[in-house]
Structures are given as structure tokens and as C-alpha cells.
Design a protein around this motif. Structure first.
Motif, PDB file in Angstrom:
ATOM      1  N   THR A   1       0.843  -1.161  -0.123  1.00 50.10           N
ATOM      2  CA  THR A   1      -0.209  -0.076  -0.078  1.00 50.10           C
ATOM      3  C   THR A   1       0.930   1.196  -0.079  1.00 50.10           C
ATOM      4  O   THR A   1       1.778   1.378   0.902  1.00 50.10           O
ATOM      5  CB  THR A   1      -1.048   0.227   1.246  1.00 50.10           C
ATOM      6  OG1 THR A   1      -1.654  -1.158   1.224  1.00 50.10           O
ATOM      7  CG2 THR A   1      -1.667   1.196   0.947  1.00 50.10           C
ATOM      8  N   SER A   2       0.630   2.249  -0.768  1.00 51.44           N
ATOM      9  CA  SER A   2       1.194   3.305  -1.010  1.00 51.44           C
ATOM     10  C   SER A   2       0.597   4.723  -0.382  1.00 51.44           C
ATOM     11  O   SER A   2      -0.840   4.581  -0.171  1.00 51.44           O
ATOM     12  CB  SER A   2       1.621   3.745  -2.374  1.00 51.44           C
ATOM     13  OG  SER A   2       2.364   2.570  -2.808  1.00 51.44           O
ATOM     14  N   GLY A   3       1.077   5.731   0.315  1.00 49.46           N
ATOM     15  CA  GLY A   3       0.400   6.896   0.507  1.00 49.46           C
ATOM     16  C   GLY A   3       1.353   8.118   0.631  1.00 49.46           C
ATOM     17  O   GLY A   3       2.706   7.941   0.241  1.00 49.46           O
TER      18      GLY A   3
ATOM     19  N   TYR B   1       2.630  10.274  11.916  1.00 52.66           N
ATOM     20  CA  TYR B   1       2.816   9.893  10.614  1.00 52.66           C
ATOM     21  C   TYR B   1       4.268   9.203  10.428  1.00 52.66           C
ATOM     22  O   TYR B   1       5.283   9.985  11.118  1.00 52.66           O
ATOM     23  CB  TYR B   1       2.771  11.312   9.676  1.00 52.66           C
ATOM     24  CG  TYR B   1       1.381  11.561   9.155  1.00 52.66           C
ATOM     25  CD1 TYR B   1       0.836  11.204   8.152  1.00 52.66           C
ATOM     26  CD2 TYR B   1       0.456  12.329  10.059  1.00 52.66           C
ATOM     27  CE1 TYR B   1      -0.323  11.415   7.716  1.00 52.66           C
ATOM     28  CE2 TYR B   1      -0.624  12.634   9.858  1.00 52.66           C
ATOM     29  CZ  TYR B   1      -1.263  12.363   8.485  1.00 52.66           C
ATOM     30  OH  TYR B   1      -2.303  12.352   7.958  1.00 52.66           O
TER      31      TYR B   1
ATOM     32  N   TYR C   1       3.015  10.156  -4.074  1.00 53.17           N
ATOM     33  CA  TYR C   1       3.296   9.035  -3.354  1.00 53.17           C
ATOM     34  C   TYR C   1       4.741   9.099  -2.754  1.00 53.17           C
ATOM     35  O   TYR C   1       5.463   9.298  -3.528  1.00 53.17           O
ATOM     36  CB  TYR C   1       2.799   7.480  -3.594  1.00 53.17           C
ATOM     37  CG  TYR C   1       1.544   7.094  -4.211  1.00 53.17           C
ATOM     38  CD1 TYR C   1       0.548   6.948  -3.288  1.00 53.17           C
ATOM     39  CD2 TYR C   1       1.514   7.314  -5.557  1.00 53.17           C
ATOM     40  CE1 TYR C   1      -0.838   6.982  -3.833  1.00 53.17           C
ATOM     41  CE2 TYR C   1       0.333   6.964  -5.986  1.00 53.17           C
ATOM     42  CZ  TYR C   1      -0.920   7.053  -5.207  1.00 53.17           C
ATOM     43  OH  TYR C   1      -2.121   6.685  -5.731  1.00 53.17           O
TER      44      TYR C   1
ATOM     45  N   GLN D   1       5.435   3.563   1.205  1.00 52.99           N
ATOM     46  CA  GLN D   1       5.274   2.302   0.975  1.00 52.99           C
ATOM     47  C   GLN D   1       5.411   1.293   1.634  1.00 52.99           C
ATOM     48  O   GLN D   1       6.515   1.283   2.039  1.00 52.99           O
ATOM     49  CB  GLN D   1       5.461   2.191  -0.625  1.00 52.99           C
ATOM     50  CG  GLN D   1       4.897   0.985  -1.136  1.00 52.99           C
ATOM     51  CD  GLN D   1       5.206   0.792  -2.655  1.00 52.99           C
ATOM     52  OE1 GLN D   1       6.331   0.020  -2.831  1.00 52.99           O
ATOM     53  NE2 GLN D   1       4.454   1.033  -3.593  1.00 52.99           N
TER      54      GLN D   1
ATOM     55  N   LEU E   1      -1.836   1.922   7.331  1.00 56.51           N
ATOM     56  CA  LEU E   1      -0.630   2.715   6.564  1.00 56.51           C
ATOM     57  C   LEU E   1       0.320   3.362   7.743  1.00 56.51           C
ATOM     58  O   LEU E   1       1.308   3.390   7.918  1.00 56.51           O
ATOM     59  CB  LEU E   1      -0.928   3.817   5.781  1.00 56.51           C
ATOM     60  CG  LEU E   1       0.389   4.194   4.742  1.00 56.51           C
ATOM     61  CD1 LEU E   1       0.598   3.099   3.712  1.00 56.51           C
ATOM     62  CD2 LEU E   1       0.048   5.531   4.050  1.00 56.51           C
TER      63      LEU E   1
ATOM     64  N   THR F   1      -2.132  11.493   3.074  1.00 59.44           N
ATOM     65  CA  THR F   1      -2.917  10.433   3.836  1.00 59.44           C
ATOM     66  C   THR F   1      -3.854  10.767   5.003  1.00 59.44           C
ATOM     67  O   THR F   1      -3.356  11.280   5.961  1.00 59.44           O
ATOM     68  CB  THR F   1      -2.085   9.106   4.156  1.00 59.44           C
ATOM     69  OG1 THR F   1      -1.466   8.842   2.730  1.00 59.44           O
ATOM     70  CG2 THR F   1      -2.861   8.124   4.513  1.00 59.44           C
TER      71      THR F   1
END
Length: 274
Positions: A19-21, A73, A84, A87, A129, A208
């Protein structure tokens, strides 16, 4: 002799999805937005909402509340993409155990007894994430017993009892772990230990969203009794009966106890020369 059947099944699944953000850069975490650009790639100018003037060098102050939530974060782990910069593989685990059984027995020539019992236990964990691992627990049970009695060739009776129960619990990562909002100085939301965690931070841009699952505990149960009788006479069949059920619905949850913050950028937007 009675006829008895019992069966057991176990299932275990583990799924990993990359998953990416988009997370704040190292410079942005310190309030330095001098390199920030808009969707068209143009430099962004941030305005002080208190004075209406641009922040010098696009350097904005970071409040203690914002800093506390900013620490949740993760740091970027790759560069070169404007959409992005972070990940990781996210793991979802699901475990299920299921047991089912039934039995039947004929007593004499006029009585038939049947019964069944089933239970299913489900456990799961879900990672987002930010590394928050939320857990789910589910337990379902059901049982039924029935007695069939024949008075004579024309008169038959059935008496039954049914029970079922289903419980589902969602345990967020921060429940009973740390009062994130309270420690950050955000006091307008629910401060119970079951609802600890950060408020939801939503952004109009691609950053995100900071969020975690909501605590909930649901328990539903049903008890039922049924009775029926059938009488045969020639070409006629007459059947009557009654059913009674007592249902319970128990919900322990809140829609959004930690509250949301939504940032659109409107407070720091402005136009050069007024």
C-alpha cells in the motif's frame, strides 16, 4: 441407539498487500513549505490567517497539538513521486474455527428427538498505513432441539426450542493503550479509555488521512419456542401451532467519539495584492 455427527473446521488466512500513501516530508514536518507546489506544479504561497500576509519564506509555526499528531505519521521511505512517498506491505490475518454437531434418537415407536449445536469463532487483525493494528473478534452460537410425538395414526405433535447468539467486538489499536488526544491537548472529544486514539485528520489534497477504527461491541441473541400439531382425517389435514421468540439487540458503540478535523487549505489561501 442415537445417531451422532460432529464436524470441525479451521481456516487461517494471511494476506499482504503493498500500500502506498503520501506523508509529510522532513521539511514539512518542521513547518518548511518553501518547496511546496500545487497540482499544476506552481509554487504555493501560504498566508497567515491572522494578518492576511504571506508567511515569510513559507515557514509556518507548528502548534503543540499538530506536532503531537504529526508524530504519528511515518517518515517518507522513497522519493521521486509527487503523489506517493511512502510504501509498506500491510498484513491482514483471519482465523476461524467452526464446530457443528447433531444427534437424533427414536424412543419407542412414538417419539423422535433431534438436536443440533454449532459454534463459530472468528478472529482477525488489520494493519493500516500508520502501523495501527486493529483487532476483531466474533463468536456465533446456535442450537436447536425438537421433540416429535405421535399420539396415534392421525394425530402428531412437534415441540421445539431454538437459541442463537452472535457477538462482534472491534478493538482499535489505541484502545486502553494511550490517550493520544488528551496528551496532545485536544479535549473536545470523548476521553474514555475505550475511545482513546487520534481524531481523524482529513485533507483536501493527497495527504493520507490519519484515522483508526472505532471501538464497538455488539451482542444479539434470540430464544424461541415453537409448537405445532397436525390432525389427519380422510382427505383432510388440519394443522395449527404457535411460535414465540424473544430477541435482544445490544449495541455498545459511538458514531465518531474521537471527532474529525478537515483541512481544505482555505485558511491559508490568499491572492497577491489583496
Amino acid at each position: 441407539r442415537p445417531n451422532i455427527f460432529a464436524g470441525y473446521q479451521r481456516t487461517r488466512d494471511s494476506v499482504a498487500n503493498t500500500t502506498s500513501g503520501l506523508v509529510p516530508s522532513v521539511a514539512e514536518r518542521g513547518g518548511d513549505f518553501s518547496q511546496a507546489v500545487d497540482a499544476q506544479g506552481q509554487p504555493v504561497v501560504l498566508y497567515d490567517p491572522a494578518t492576511g500576509l504571506p508567511y515569510p519564506g513559507n515557514q509556518i509555526p507548528i502548534s503543540p497539538q499538530a506536532q503531537a499528531l504529526l508524530n504519528l505519521y511515518p517518515l517518507p521511505n522513497f522519493a521521486g513521486n509527487s503523489q506517493y512517498n511512502y510504501q509498506i506491505p500491510l498484513i491482514t490475518d483471519t482465523h476461524q474455527d467452526a464446530l457443528i454437531s447433531n444427534a437424533s434418537k427414536t424412543i419407542g415407536r412414538k417419539n423422535q428427538m433431534t438436536g443440533s449445536f454449532a459454534v463459530t469463532s472468528t478472529r482477525g487483525s488489520y494493519t493500516n498505513l500508520f502501523g495501527f493494528v486493529d483487532a476483531t473478534r466474533g463468536l456465533g452460537m446456535s442450537s436447536k432441539i425438537n421433540w416429535a410425538h405421535t399420539f396415534h395414526a392421525r394425530l402428531h405433535m412437534n415441540l421445539g426450542y431454538q437459541f442463537s447468539r452472535q457477538s462482534n467486538r472491534m478493538t482499535p489499536y489505541w484502545e486502553n493503550r494511550a490517550n493520544v488526544s488528551g496528551q496532545a491537548g485536544i479535549m473536545g472529544n470523548n476521553q474514555d479509555a475505550t475511545n482513546w486514539g487520534p481524531p481523524t485528520l482529513a485533507f483536501a489534497g493527497a495527504l493520507t488521512t490519519l484515522t483508526d477504527a472505532q471501538s464497538s461491541f455488539l451482542r444479539n441473541a434470540t430464544n424461541g419456542v415453537s409448537y405445532s400439531m397436525m390432525w389427519n382425517h380422510g382427505s383432510h389435514n388440519v394443522k395449527g401451532g404457535v411460535d414465540f421468540r424473544r430477541q435482544q439487540f445490544n449495541y455498545l458503540s459511538q458514531a465518531n467519539p474521537r471527532g474529525p478535523f478537515r483541512f481544505t487549505g482555505a485558511a491559508t489561501a490568499g491572492t497577491v495584492g489583496g
